[in-house]
Design an enzyme around this catalytic site. Structure first.
Site, short mmCIF file in Angstrom:
data_model
loop_
_atom_site.label_atom_id
_atom_site.label_comp_id
_atom_site.label_asym_id
_atom_site.label_seq_id
_atom_site.Cartn_x
_atom_site.Cartn_y
_atom_site.Cartn_z
N PRO A 1 -4.47 -23.47 -16.99
CA PRO A 1 -5.05 -24.68 -17.58
C PRO A 1 -4.16 -25.23 -18.70
O PRO A 1 -3.71 -24.47 -19.56
CB PRO A 1 -6.38 -24.20 -18.16
CG PRO A 1 -6.64 -22.86 -17.54
CD PRO A 1 -5.30 -22.29 -17.19
N GLU A 2 -3.87 -26.50 -18.64
CA GLU A 2 -3.07 -27.16 -19.66
C GLU A 2 -3.95 -28.19 -20.37
O GLU A 2 -5.16 -28.20 -20.16
CB GLU A 2 -1.84 -27.81 -19.01
CG GLU A 2 -0.96 -26.81 -18.25
CD GLU A 2 0.26 -27.44 -17.59
OE1 GLU A 2 0.74 -28.48 -18.08
OE2 GLU A 2 0.73 -26.89 -16.58
N HIS B 1 -15.70 -12.09 -11.34
CA HIS B 1 -14.64 -12.16 -12.35
C HIS B 1 -15.11 -12.68 -13.70
O HIS B 1 -14.34 -13.30 -14.43
CB HIS B 1 -13.46 -13.03 -11.87
CG HIS B 1 -12.92 -12.64 -10.53
ND1 HIS B 1 -12.45 -11.37 -10.26
CD2 HIS B 1 -12.79 -13.35 -9.38
CE1 HIS B 1 -12.04 -11.33 -9.00
NE2 HIS B 1 -12.25 -12.50 -8.44
#
Ligand SMILES: [Zn+2]
Length: 276
Positions: free
Chosen positions: A2-3, A93
């Site tokens: 993720p940016e 997760h």
């Protein structure tokens, strides 16, 4: 990973659902996700706090709490924050869950366990060294010209350096350099003012468009509601998702490795020696 556009999307989509909510509990299935303080202190100082705000700085999410402290989250390689109800099916997760007073919960999904959380009184210990925000008004082309002028390092690693400019990662660096027709290995100090101005414009346009498309769902990025972003459908080179050939000139896209990061570019549109 993720940016800026992905983290901004998460902030925008979480905010209306969590602002004003009280944290009633925290469950941790991967204790290594808490970097600071100790687990015991983390729980004690977090539980009972009201979330008064949520902002983004670079790739960090900063939750302001009623105590004046802040919960900082970094999603690293594969993290997402999912907004669920406590009665929803368990998700795979999940490393940490923040339980909220209306029965909803923020689930920190992180398959590769690189994600991190800090609870701090002063955010500068975590985010204090970050470079300027590329979409803020004070990040002008002139500022970028000044910051790049004396740097001999290649341009791509500089764009990825969070202390140089915050929020840009591998995908958007490749897209911006492609758009600006700059080879990823060009020394920053060799770039003309015109090239830097192009790069500045390309960076802002690409990040804004990606926010508009709710981020790029490459690998493990999900929006808080579980939906995918669509920014990767606009990629011309990044991650090899644009296809084998340059959409501008038709030349084969090349992949090289720059400081351990797969880097895609068009050798014809982005020559190492411009003008040849
Ligand atoms: Zn090309």
């Amino acid at each position: 990973m993720p940016e800026l556009p992905e983290v901004e999307t998460i902030k925008n989509e979480l905010m209306p659902h969590i602002k004003g909510r009280k944290i009633t509990g925290i469950s941790l299935t991967w204790e290594g996700i808490v970097k600071k303080p100790s687990l015991e202190e983390f729980r004690r100082r977090l539980i009972g706090q009201q979330i008064t705000g949520l902002r983004r700085r670079g790739k960090y999410l900063i939750f302001s709490l009623s105590s004046g402290q802040a919960l900082i989250i970094h999603l690293k390689m594969t993290g997402s924050l999912l907004l669920n109800h406590a009665s929803d099916e368990p998700t795979k997760h999940i490393r940490a869950v923040l339980h909220l007073d209306n029965g909803s919960e923020i689930r920190f999904r992180d398959p590769r366990k690189f994600g991190a959380m800090w609870l701090v009184k002063d955010v500068s210990g975590v985010v204090g060294k970050l470079g300027p925000e590329p979409l803020e008004a004070d990040f002008t082309a002139r500022v970028l010209v000044e910051r790049l002028g004396k740097r001999k390092a290649p341009i791509k690693p500089l764009l990825l350096d969070q202390n140089f400019v915050a929020g840009i990662g591998n995908m958007y660096a490749d897209e911006a350099l492609y758009d600006a027709k700059i080879h990823p290995l060009r020394p920053a100090s060799s770039l003309s003012r015109e090239e830097i101005t192009r790069l500045h414009k390309a960076t802002q346009e690409i990040l804004r468009a990606a926010i508009g498309n709710k981020g790029a769902s490459v690998e493990n990025y999900f929006r808080p509601g579980g939906e995918l972003g669509t920014a990767h459908f606009q990629f011309r080179v990044a991650h090899g998702l644009g296809g084998k050939f340059c959409p501008r000139c038709g030349a084969p896209i090349e992949r090289i490795v720059v400081r351990n990061r797969g880097t895609y570019f068009c050798p014809k549109c982005q020559p190492y020696l411009p003008g040849l």
